[in-house]
Design an enzyme around this catalytic site. Structure first.
Site, PDB file in Angstrom:
ATOM      1  N   LYS A  64       0.750  -1.327   0.027  1.00  0.00           N
ATOM      2  CA  LYS A  64       0.092  -0.004   0.065  1.00  0.00           C
ATOM      3  C   LYS A  64       0.988   1.289  -0.007  1.00  0.00           C
ATOM      4  O   LYS A  64       1.790   1.324   0.425  1.00  0.00           O
ATOM      5  CB  LYS A  64      -0.869  -0.176   1.164  1.00  0.00           C
ATOM      6  CG  LYS A  64      -1.935   1.076   1.095  1.00  0.00           C
ATOM      7  CD  LYS A  64      -2.960   0.823   2.444  1.00  0.00           C
ATOM      8  CE  LYS A  64      -3.933   1.923   2.606  1.00  0.00           C
ATOM      9  NZ  LYS A  64      -4.608   1.726   4.027  1.00  0.00           N
ATOM     10  N   SER A 144      -9.525   1.947   3.416  1.00  0.00           N
ATOM     11  CA  SER A 144      -8.494   2.688   2.677  1.00  0.00           C
ATOM     12  C   SER A 144      -7.588   1.760   1.869  1.00  0.00           C
ATOM     13  O   SER A 144      -6.775   2.355   0.818  1.00  0.00           O
ATOM     14  CB  SER A 144      -7.695   3.927   3.306  1.00  0.00           C
ATOM     15  OG  SER A 144      -6.833   3.164   4.367  1.00  0.00           O
ATOM     16  N   SER A 168     -10.105  -0.433   7.639  1.00  0.00           N
ATOM     17  CA  SER A 168      -9.405  -0.478   6.173  1.00  0.00           C
ATOM     18  C   SER A 168      -8.692  -1.609   5.801  1.00  0.00           C
ATOM     19  O   SER A 168      -7.861  -1.160   4.637  1.00  0.00           O
ATOM     20  CB  SER A 168      -8.492   1.021   6.278  1.00  0.00           C
ATOM     21  OG  SER A 168      -9.334   2.060   6.345  1.00  0.00           O
TER      22      SER A 168
END
Length: 464
Positions: A64, A144, A168
């Site tokens: 990420k 996210s 998330s």
């Protein structure tokens, strides 16, 4: 790889080709690492020489984009950090490299991990644009860690790294039909990861199956090698699981949970219905505490990077750059965090202490009262339509108790509503990560709910 019929280089090339072919449909991968094939070639040599570093040696991993990766832009989705890459790896990336994993590239995310605007759109960032759900492309991947979840659903890597403050990792896992673990707080180092709150933030592994998640966790946490969870025919026998239904997520999701309960019972588990207490109070207290903690923690992080040096400078940057406002213009959370009381404030300290106490009691008391091995709840509703003007439709309370308590939670595919995946979220007490993974493997084997996405442009009238 153990037999020599597949090499790390072959696997890495396959994923790089798939990213080039498939990712234009979903926009999950921001950039690939130009050294990926060289990393794989080094792993080839270790495999030939019988000198592998463990089960992740030669396995491609997507990271990420709020996790520092040396030599690769690491932006949290914001143009403010897009000028130059960090000088050093995050601690978890160092562990991955030492284990021989191939850092394949970086995934898109909800900008600043969905902590900028009051009405954000998950999976959108100024750097990467909008990530789409691979099952139905006009639907949201949830935030996210949206890019990590969508990339795994589309088979763009073997493993991905997500981060979570509240939901998330597990929500993108559920909504993209993959597996995601939010580990016990502190098990995985947060050094070099863009923060929201040190009191709740953790990185964690995501994959298409529980075993790959468990193997990756062992590396991220620096644990001794082990083969991952196993679940034979007795994996569920004698287990007691509390089902927290959450009817607010709708009848179709509740039907998935009813089917899940029937299948777990058929596998030998006892399933009893539970309602963890204190949820309204947790919901009222959590957000103000995060605002105070974000102001402290983001300033500490920004001091390590080139670009804006504190939250006030970040707010000014966003006002001056129209590209930061192309999906949604607001940065209300930034502004509220800047005005929030400091972490030395007695009121804040009392709120965080109450949060910690009630969140842990909500799980501990429920498990003790019913003699449970885990609590199960729906991870997510069916994916909503992505809409910049409206923002997310994402009040999903199942992730909050474990997120605030710092306890582990694991999302495993449970089924679907039409074409849209729904996960079952398993949670347990502090440092019960391995027990939760073993139970999750048994649940996964019983439900057998993983399926490949179809990249449908939209859904029919019979679907939400």
């Amino acid at each position: 790889m153990a037999r020599g019929s597949l090499t790390p280089s072959q696997l890495t090339r396959t994923y790089l080709r798939r990213i080039a072919t498939v990712d234009p449909k979903i926009h999950a991968v921001l950039r690939t690492d130009p050294t990926a094939l060289a990393q794989a070639a080094a792993s080839d040599r270790r495999h030939r020489d019988g000198a592998t570093r463990g089960p992740l040696d030669g396995i491609p991993v997507l990271v990420k984009d709020n996790v520092n990766t040396r030599g690769l832009l690491s932006t949290a989705g914001s143009l403010a950090l897009a000028g130059s890459p960090p000088d050093t790896d995050a601690a978890l990336v160092t562990r991955l490299r030492k284990a021989g994993a191939v850092i394949l590239g970086k995934t898109n995310l909800s900008e600043w991990a969905n902590f900028r605007a009051a009405k954000p759109t998950s999976g959108w960032s100024a750097v990467g644009g909008q990530t789409h759900n691979p099952f139905v492309l006009d639907r949201n991947p949830c935030g996210s860690s949206a890019g990590s979840g969508a990339a795994l659903a589309a088979s763009l890597s073997q493993v991905a790294i997500g981060t979570e403050t509240d939901g998330s990792i597990v929500c993108p896992a559920g909504m993209n039909g993959v597996v995601g673990l939010k580990p016990t707080l502190g098990l995985v180092s947060g050094e070099g990861v863009v923060p929201i709150s040190a009191e709740q933030d953790t990185a964690g592994p995501m994959a298409r199956n529980v075993t790959d998640v468990a193997l990756t966790l062992s590396v991220l946490a620096g644990e001794p090698r082990h083969p991952g969870p196993t679940s034979g025919g007795t994996g569920l026998r004698g287990k007691r699981i509390g089902l927290w239904r959450l009817p607010s997520l709708g009848k179709e999701v509740d039907d998935v949970m009813s089917r899940t309960a029937r299948r777990l019972r058929a596998g030998g588990a006892e399933v009893v219905e539970v309602t963890p207490p204190y949820q309204d109070r947790l919901a009222a207290l959590e957000f103000p505490a995060l605002l105070t903690e974000f102001d402290r923690d983001i300033d500490t992080y920004l001091a390590t990077r080139k670009g804006p040096r504190d939250l006030a400078a970040l707010i000014a940057f966003n006002r001056a750059h129209p590209a930061e406002q192309t999906c949604f213009a607001g940065q209300e959370l930034f502004e509220r965090a800047l005005a929030a009381p400091p972490t030395t404030d007695p009121g804040y300290r009392a709120e965080r202490a109450e949060l910690r106490d009630l969140s842990r009691r909500s799980i501990d008391e429920t498990m003790a009262a019913h003699h449970l091995d885990a609590i199960a709840a729906p991870t997510n509703p069916p994916a909503w339509t992505t809409d910049c003007a409206r923002g997310d439709n994402d009040v999903i309370p199942s992730s909050t108790p474990a997120a605030v308590a710092g306890y582990p939670s694991l999302s495993v595919p449970a089924g679907s509503v039409g074409q849209l995946p729904v996960g079952v979220l398993l949670m347990a007490g502090s440092h019960q990560d391995q027990a939760l993974l073993s139970l999750g493997a048994a649940v996964e084997q019983r439900l057998h709910a993983w399926r490949a996405p179809r990249y449908l442009p939209t859904t029919g009238p019979d679907l939400p």
